[in-house]
Scaffold this motif. Structure first.
Motif: not given
Lengths: 199, 79
Positions: A110-117
């Motif tokens: 669930x944190x991947x999009x935050x990492x990509x951001x």
């Protein structure tokens, strides 16, 4: 279903002088072995970590210690060449929500999009030059899981792994040499207009 | 109808172009790129912009289009 690669291009490593010796130091969390190899090659280090990136990693590991779990993130920067030698710069780090326990850590899906951001928000064109994680209270070393990660993802000469123990206040860096994980010398550097590093 | 995408290796900045069938899974795409760069496919994820591409979905499911730029990102595990 098979895929077909139609063309490719290699990244051209840029020429760039490393940080000057007067803006590079060791770190008070270095173990004795790390300090020793730092002093041996301090004029030709293979890895430089920007002061603010180091502070982020250290603070992250301390936050994880208070929550009794490991933390982890990616080392972001680039690889460069100067006078025939290659080195890597870590200019920043990125992390996100983790799936973590006292002895295990990975990014939460669930944190991947935050990492990509975080990656998209960087103000430089990055390469992921390694990863960091913490070993709260058990010292710095590469576990079997860590070695598998290093072999599977970070097996190029410029790739490094940083391990921090926020309880013992220790830090070590590693890289792969002919299939084995060995210590890597690193220096903390700061930019011209930053205060000198005080650790 | 096949499409062609660009995949950037986030670890070294290299890029490759790959021709994909709409029924190809994202797992297959990761495997093809990882094999090319001598990496272990299971240790990577693929993103398009801020979106994580799910391994089981197909190129069509993921809505990939011709000339999309994807990035191969390591998904490390520590212990």
């Amino acid at each position: 279903m098979p895929t077909k690669i139609t063309s490719w291009s290699e990244y051209q490593v840029r020429e760039r002088p490393p940080p000057p010796p007067e803006r590079v130091s060791s770190h008070r969390w270095f173990t004795e072995d790390m300090d020793h190899i730092y002093r041996e090659v301090r004029d030709e280090l293979p890895l430089y970590v920007q002061r603010t990136a180091e502070e982020k990693m250290r603070n992250h590991s301390l936050a994880g210690m208070r929550a009794s779990h490991e933390v982890m993130g990616l080392l972001l920067g680039g690889r460069f060449t100067w006078q025939g030698r290659e080195y890597a710069l870590v200019r920043d780090v990125a992390t996100t929500e983790l799936e973590a326990s006292e002895y295990h850590v990975r990014f939460h899906e669930d944190g991947m999009e935050g990492l990509f951001e975080s990656l998209d928000d960087l103000d430089f064109v990055y390469s992921i030059v390694g990863w960091y994680h913490s070993h709260p209270g058990i010292g710095c070393f590469m576990s079997d899981t860590d070695v598998r990660t290093q072999e599977g993802s970070f097996n190029s000469p410029h790739h490094s792994a940083l391990v921090l123990d926020p309880v013992r206040r220790e830090m070590e860096a590693y890289h792969m040499v002919e299939g084995n994980v060995v210590l890597r010398a690193l220096g903390i550097y700061w930019d011209l207009h930053q205060d000198p590093y005080r650790g | 109808m096949e499409i062609e995408v660009t995949i950037r290796n986030a670890e070294n900045g290299s890029v490759l172009n790959m021709e994909l069938d709409p029924n190809t899974t994202i797992e297959d795409v990761i495997e093809g790129a990882a094999e090319f760069w001598h990496k272990e496919a299971g240790a990577y994820v693929l993103r398009r912009g801020k979106k994580l591409l799910k391994g089981q979905s197909t190129v069509a499911d993921a809505g990939l289009k011709n000339e999309d730029v994807l990035e191969l990102i390591p998904d490390p595990e520590g212990g």
